[in-house]
Each structure stands twice: as C-alpha cells, then as structure tokens.
Design a protein around this motif. Sequence first.
Motif, short mmCIF file in Angstrom:
data_model
loop_
_atom_site.label_atom_id
_atom_site.label_comp_id
_atom_site.label_asym_id
_atom_site.label_seq_id
_atom_site.Cartn_x
_atom_site.Cartn_y
_atom_site.Cartn_z
N SER A 94 0.84 -1.20 0.00
CA SER A 94 0.00 0.00 0.00
C SER A 94 0.87 1.25 0.00
N THR A 95 1.95 1.22 0.78
CA THR A 95 2.92 2.31 0.76
C THR A 95 3.54 2.45 -0.62
N LEU A 96 3.83 1.33 -1.26
CA LEU A 96 4.35 1.35 -2.64
C LEU A 96 3.39 2.10 -3.56
N HIS A 97 2.10 1.80 -3.46
CA HIS A 97 1.10 2.47 -4.30
C HIS A 97 1.16 3.98 -4.11
N TYR A 98 1.15 4.43 -2.87
CA TYR A 98 1.14 5.87 -2.60
C TYR A 98 2.45 6.54 -3.02
N VAL A 99 3.56 5.84 -2.88
CA VAL A 99 4.84 6.39 -3.35
C VAL A 99 4.82 6.54 -4.87
N MET A 100 4.32 5.52 -5.57
CA MET A 100 4.22 5.58 -7.03
C MET A 100 3.31 6.72 -7.46
N ASP A 101 2.20 6.90 -6.75
CA ASP A 101 1.24 7.95 -7.08
C ASP A 101 1.88 9.33 -6.93
N ALA A 102 2.58 9.53 -5.80
CA ALA A 102 3.24 10.82 -5.56
C ALA A 102 4.36 11.06 -6.56
N ALA A 103 5.11 10.01 -6.88
CA ALA A 103 6.21 10.14 -7.86
C ALA A 103 5.67 10.52 -9.23
N ALA A 104 4.55 9.89 -9.63
CA ALA A 104 3.95 10.19 -10.93
C ALA A 104 3.48 11.64 -10.99
N LYS A 105 2.83 12.11 -9.93
CA LYS A 105 2.32 13.48 -9.90
C LYS A 105 3.45 14.50 -9.91
N ALA A 106 4.58 14.18 -9.27
CA ALA A 106 5.71 15.10 -9.19
C ALA A 106 6.72 14.91 -10.34
N ASN A 107 6.43 13.92 -11.20
CA ASN A 107 7.32 13.63 -12.33
C ASN A 107 8.74 13.27 -11.86
N ILE A 108 8.81 12.47 -10.81
CA ILE A 108 10.09 12.00 -10.26
C ILE A 108 10.20 10.50 -10.53
N PRO A 109 11.30 10.05 -11.13
CA PRO A 109 11.43 8.61 -11.40
C PRO A 109 11.57 7.80 -10.12
N LEU A 110 11.08 6.58 -10.17
CA LEU A 110 11.13 5.66 -9.04
C LEU A 110 11.87 4.39 -9.44
N LEU A 111 12.86 4.03 -8.65
CA LEU A 111 13.60 2.79 -8.84
C LEU A 111 13.21 1.82 -7.73
N VAL A 112 12.63 0.69 -8.10
CA VAL A 112 12.26 -0.35 -7.12
C VAL A 112 13.31 -1.44 -7.15
N LEU A 113 13.89 -1.73 -5.99
CA LEU A 113 14.88 -2.80 -5.86
C LEU A 113 14.13 -4.08 -5.50
N ASP A 114 14.13 -5.02 -6.42
CA ASP A 114 13.29 -6.20 -6.24
C ASP A 114 13.86 -7.15 -5.20
N ARG A 115 12.95 -7.81 -4.49
CA ARG A 115 13.30 -8.84 -3.50
C ARG A 115 12.35 -10.01 -3.63
N PRO A 116 12.74 -11.21 -3.18
CA PRO A 116 11.88 -12.38 -3.32
C PRO A 116 10.60 -12.27 -2.51
N ASN A 117 9.59 -12.97 -2.96
CA ASN A 117 8.36 -13.13 -2.20
C ASN A 117 8.41 -14.51 -1.54
N PRO A 118 8.53 -14.58 -0.20
CA PRO A 118 8.61 -15.89 0.46
C PRO A 118 7.33 -16.71 0.32
N ASN A 119 6.22 -16.06 -0.05
CA ASN A 119 4.97 -16.77 -0.36
C ASN A 119 4.67 -16.66 -1.86
N GLY A 120 5.72 -16.59 -2.65
CA GLY A 120 5.55 -16.37 -4.09
C GLY A 120 5.35 -17.62 -4.91
N HIS A 121 5.29 -18.80 -4.26
CA HIS A 121 5.17 -20.06 -4.98
C HIS A 121 3.72 -20.49 -5.18
#
Length: 267
Positions: free
Chosen positions: A153-180
Amino acid sequence: MMYSINEIFLSLILIILLGCGMESEAQPEVNVANSQKALQVGADQIPMLLGKLSDKKVGLICNQSSLVSSSHLIDTLHNSGINILKIFAPEHGYRGKAEAGEHVSNDTDLNTGAPVLSLYGKNKKLPSEYLEGVDQLVFDLQDVGARFYTYISTLHYVMDAAAKANIPLLVLDRPNPNGHYIAGPVKSAEINSFVAMHPIPVVHGMTIGEYAQMINGEGWLTNGIKCQLEVLSMQNYSHDLIYELPVKPSPNLPNYKSILAYPSTCL
C-alpha cells in the motif's frame, strides 16, 4: 447489513480452511536445488545501483529489511558517496522497531543526517512537500506476499506521488517468500482501505517489483497516471525458490514459519 459475532467467526474459519486447502492444491514442487547463495536481490547489484544514483538527490523508502549483505542500504549508499536527501519510513519505522499499527514519527538518521519522514501516521500518502529537492526515489522493502501487508500500500502511494511530481522511481526487487502459490478471494470493488487497495487475491504471488509493474500497467494510480518506474530485477530467482529472509520484515513475523502462516492467521 449487520452480521452476528458467530456468523463473522464462522466465516473467518471457513476462509482459513479454504485458504489452507487452496494452498496445498496450488503449491508447485519447491525447487530446493536453487541456491540462496547464487541469488542477487536488487540491492545486491551495487555497481549498477551506484551508476544510476551517482548524481542524484535521493529519497529512500526503506526499513530494516533493506540490507546489502549485513549492511543497511542507507549506510551502503552513504558510504559510497550517494546523496541521500531524505528517508521515508513505512509501518514499523525505517529501522523496523515500531509495533503493528503503532504511530511512526518523523526523525533524523544519525549516520547520514538525513530527515526521516513517516509514511505511517497522519501521512500514509506521500505529501508533495516531502519530495522537495528530491530528483530520484528508491524503494526497497521486503514484502511477504499478502494483500493486507501494508508495504504494498505504501508502494502504491509512493508511485502515485512520484507520478504526480514527475520524479522517477527505482524499485529494488526482493523475493516473495509466499511467491510459490496464489490463493484466496479477489478483493470486492466496493471494499477499499489501506489494507485492501487493489483487486488481487489474498495471496498474490508477486515480488515487490512485479507488483509495482502491475500497479502501473493496470492503471491503478490516480486517474490512470503512470509512474516513471524502473525495477532493478533479481538475478537467479524463481518463484519456486525457498527463501528464508535474513531479517524479520516486521516485529510479528520473526521467522519463516510465521511468514508462511501469515496469509491465513492475519485474518
């Protein structure tokens, strides 16, 4: 419509039982041959990361799970000469010490002198004034793959603010321990809250980088705007990898078993 306590309790028990059943049916054979030593998360790829951030004024969304080997990402970047202008703290704080639901206050990071601004308190959204002077955002939080875990949810709001301010966002990916596996009902359209923002199953099966791409691609940001999103992908990762987190992602998830049980028990 009002429901009795007994009806709510029975419904929860049914959801948990169904969730356990779907999990057992949907889980593929886990690839134990994959080595965690060979895995490189986004934050491990330091030369590439430094190249992207060397001339930037960085706003960093991170917490205690934002590790590079045994060092915090804040310290790694600061010691490499990266200008960390601001640090943004999710639920549990940027060092991960606040309990679930506890108000997270603004602070100052002693190592860098950077202000630490809370995204879990009166401001769950990222206010535009917080982004003053920032020309690059970096997001590095360890998700656990459940719809109601607040880091997405924090990711969503960060992306929303970044889009409105025209600031690029770099997401550093990590595994999902429940991703299987993927399991549970998809959120109803009429239900919306900080722990139910998107029409996805309870167990969504995505890494945090994949989730960011879905938010952008599905047009879930305000009025369908798009974030200037880049994902620093992992090396040698597959969704059937058994991944035990090197640090607990939040105070009440201290080990691998608790993380596996979380999608059912948190209900």
